[in-house]
Each structure stands twice: as C-alpha cells, then as structure tokens.
Write a protein that holds these residues in place. Structure first.
Motif, PDB file in Angstrom:
ATOM      1  N   VAL A 132       0.787  -1.142   0.129  1.00  0.00           N
ATOM      2  CA  VAL A 132       0.249   0.290   0.138  1.00  0.00           C
ATOM      3  C   VAL A 132       1.043   1.666   0.023  1.00  0.00           C
ATOM      4  CG1 VAL A 132      -1.620   1.661   1.340  1.00  0.00           C
ATOM      5  CG2 VAL A 132      -1.705  -1.655   1.085  1.00  0.00           C
ATOM      6  N   PHE A 133       0.647   2.276  -1.309  1.00  0.00           N
ATOM      7  CA  PHE A 133       1.480   3.574  -1.036  1.00  0.00           C
ATOM      8  C   PHE A 133       0.561   4.652  -0.801  1.00  0.00           C
ATOM      9  CE2 PHE A 133       4.154   0.436  -3.107  1.00  0.00           C
ATOM     10  CZ  PHE A 133       5.176   0.598  -2.689  1.00  0.00           C
ATOM     11  N   PRO A 134       0.726   5.486  -0.243  1.00  0.00           N
ATOM     12  CA  PRO A 134      -0.299   6.932   0.439  1.00  0.00           C
ATOM     13  C   PRO A 134      -0.167   7.733  -2.002  1.00  0.00           C
ATOM     14  CG  PRO A 134       1.753   7.326   0.673  1.00  0.00           C
ATOM     15  CD  PRO A 134       2.081   5.741   0.698  1.00  0.00           C
ATOM     16  N   TRP A 135       0.832   6.635  -2.447  1.00  0.00           N
ATOM     17  CA  TRP A 135       1.175   7.847  -3.821  1.00  0.00           C
ATOM     18  C   TRP A 135       0.055   6.561  -4.956  1.00  0.00           C
ATOM     19  CZ3 TRP A 135       4.610   8.222   0.121  1.00  0.00           C
ATOM     20  CH2 TRP A 135       4.436   9.279   0.225  1.00  0.00           C
ATOM     21  N   ALA A 136      -0.085   7.476  -5.962  1.00  0.00           N
ATOM     22  CA  ALA A 136      -0.815   6.676  -6.891  1.00  0.00           C
ATOM     23  C   ALA A 136       0.389   5.756  -7.568  1.00  0.00           C
ATOM     24  CB  ALA A 136      -0.976   7.800  -8.195  1.00  0.00           C
ATOM     25  N   THR A 137       1.395   6.043  -7.930  1.00  0.00           N
ATOM     26  CA  THR A 137       2.138   5.463  -8.905  1.00  0.00           C
ATOM     27  C   THR A 137       3.737   5.335  -7.759  1.00  0.00           C
ATOM     28  OG1 THR A 137       2.839   7.157  -9.932  1.00  0.00           O
ATOM     29  CG2 THR A 137       1.084   5.900 -11.294  1.00  0.00           C
ATOM     30  N   GLU A 138       4.352   3.436  -8.327  1.00  0.00           N
ATOM     31  CA  GLU A 138       5.425   3.973  -7.394  1.00  0.00           C
ATOM     32  C   GLU A 138       6.630   4.804  -8.458  1.00  0.00           C
ATOM     33  OE1 GLU A 138       8.992   0.681  -6.758  1.00  0.00           O
ATOM     34  OE2 GLU A 138       7.363   0.115  -8.084  1.00  0.00           O
ATOM     35  N   ARG A 139       6.553   5.027  -9.208  1.00  0.00           N
ATOM     36  CA  ARG A 139       7.150   6.554  -9.023  1.00  0.00           C
ATOM     37  C   ARG A 139       6.908   7.871  -8.785  1.00  0.00           C
ATOM     38  NH1 ARG A 139       7.247   8.775 -15.577  1.00  0.00           N
ATOM     39  NH2 ARG A 139       8.951  10.572 -15.218  1.00  0.00           N
ATOM     40  N   ASP A 140       5.861   8.076  -8.365  1.00  0.00           N
ATOM     41  CA  ASP A 140       5.770   9.258  -8.107  1.00  0.00           C
ATOM     42  C   ASP A 140       6.294   9.162  -5.787  1.00  0.00           C
ATOM     43  OD1 ASP A 140       4.207  10.157  -9.883  1.00  0.00           O
ATOM     44  OD2 ASP A 140       2.195   9.796  -8.974  1.00  0.00           O
ATOM     45  N   PHE A 141       6.379   7.461  -5.515  1.00  0.00           N
ATOM     46  CA  PHE A 141       6.841   7.681  -4.575  1.00  0.00           C
ATOM     47  C   PHE A 141       7.886   7.899  -4.511  1.00  0.00           C
ATOM     48  CE2 PHE A 141       8.544   4.558  -2.041  1.00  0.00           C
ATOM     49  CZ  PHE A 141       8.124   4.408  -0.546  1.00  0.00           C
ATOM     50  N   LYS A 142       8.875   6.933  -5.601  1.00  0.00           N
ATOM     51  CA  LYS A 142      10.611   7.208  -5.173  1.00  0.00           C
ATOM     52  C   LYS A 142      10.547   8.875  -5.318  1.00  0.00           C
ATOM     53  CE  LYS A 142      11.654   2.672  -7.809  1.00  0.00           C
ATOM     54  NZ  LYS A 142      12.243   1.999  -8.551  1.00  0.00           N
TER      55      LYS A 142
END
Length: 225
Positions: A132-142
């Motif tokens: 579960v990430f609070p961002w839409a995509t993994e790229r936004d998380f990084k």
C-alpha cells in the motif's frame, strides 16, 4: 353398421409416428410413482456439535446444508446446530478457514434423529501480499522520497533546553515530587530547631538594665587594656 377395433399383435406393428406419443404416455404414467417413492423418504432430525479439530472449541457460523436443496442451517455461537434432512442425503459442513466435510445419512436409516460431533480440520488461506502506497504510482513515491528535506541536527532544541530562562520557568511550573516534598519538610524542621536554640523565646527583661550598665562601665573589657 358395426365397427370393430383390432389390437396389433406387438408394438413393432404400430406405425413409427405412433411410437413417440405412446412412450410419452408411459413416462407420464411412471412419474407419479417416482414422486410417491420420493415422498416416502424418511425425515431425519440431524443435530450435533461442530468442533475445531480435536479440541472442544465450537465453530460458530459454520454452514450445515444439503447442496442443491433448501435444507440446511448454520451453527450458533457455541457450534451447535439442528436441521431436518432426508435419509440418503449428503450433508456438507463448510466454514471459512476449515476444510469441507461431508456426512452421508444412510438410505435405510430408520431412526428419527441423528446426532454427531463433526471435527473440522483447519485449512488456512494465504492471501497474496499487497503493498500500500499513499501515492498513485511507484514513480511518484520515489520522487517524493528523493525530494524529502532532512532537518539539521537538533542544535536549536538543545540550545533552548539549556537556556537559563527556560530552565527557571520549567522549575517554576513543575510540581515537586514526593522526595522533594519530604526534603523541604526536613529542611524546615532543621531550621526550626536552629532558631529555637540560637534565639531563645524567653528573655529576662529585668536583667537588661544591669547588662547595659556593665557595658557602659567597661566591666567586660579585657584585663590587659
């Protein structure tokens, strides 16, 4: 004029177009007999206890039913159940986290009740891992992690904690502990004892004039002077 009906010697002598209606009539005549045979099945009151493995802990909410029919029920909060079935039924015991179990009521069972203790075997279901990430995509998380600004070491907090004015204010508003209260009371008692012996509470007022006269006459001077 007289009419006479002749019966064929065998069915094979009938025309083919008459065989199908005749078979349909025979099937229709046999259906009530089959329905009557089904109504003669004995009703059995199935009741019992659904437990977890070899323990005596009941399985609440377990389904007890005959697949494909409306006969069935669920266990109560203690694992007990009771439901009517027919002789020859195959009863299914099913619950989440346990393996399904079957019970076949004998076709020639003659009693009106059937009691059992069904021991369910655990069958845990492993679900796939979900990240579960609070961002839409993994790229936004990084990108968010890369742009994080780490604060400087807490020098400002340390400086504030050692400020004399802050320490005085903290000491003023912080209540004393039980040990500090006892220490303060002990100090007060010692001070009272010291005041009692250094400054007597009773003074001879009649001796004050003689003391003043002796001071004026120099009676307390040293003999060498």
């Amino acid at each position: 004029m007289t009419l006479s009906l002749r019966t064929p010697a065998s069915l094979t002598q009938l025309p083919k177009w008459m065989l199908f209606p005749l078979l349909g009539l025979l099937l229709f005549l046999l259906m009530p007999g089959q329905a009557q045979a089904q109504t003669k099945q004995r009703v059995v009151q199935l009741s019992g206890f659904v437990a977890t493995g070899d323990s005596l802990y009941g399985v609440a909410g377990a389904g007890v039913y005959v697949p494909g029919t409306t006969r069935g029920t669920i266990t109560n909060e203690y694992g007990y159940f009771s439901t009517p079935v027919l002789a020859g039924d195959s009863v299914l015991f099913n619950s989440l986290g346990f393996k399904p179990q079957y019970l076949i009521i004998p076709q020639d069972y003659e009693s009106q009740s059937y009691s059992i203790i069904m021991q369910m075997q655990e069958d845990p279901t492993e679900l796939p891992t979900v990240d579960v990430f609070p961002w839409a995509t993994e790229r936004d998380f990084k990108e968010a992690v890369a742009n994080v600004r780490i604060p400087e070491p807490g020098n400002a907090i340390l400086t504030k904690s050692l400020d004399p004015r802050y320490l005085d204010e903290l000491a003023r508003i912080t209540p004393m502990s039980d040990a500090q209260n006892f220490r303060f009371w002990n100090q007060q008692q010692v001070q009272l004892q010291q005041n009692r012996y250094m400054f007597p509470s009773q003074v001879n007022m009649m001796a004050i004039p003689g003391l003043l006269k002796s001071l004026l006459n120099g009676d307390f001077k040293k003999s060498g002077n």
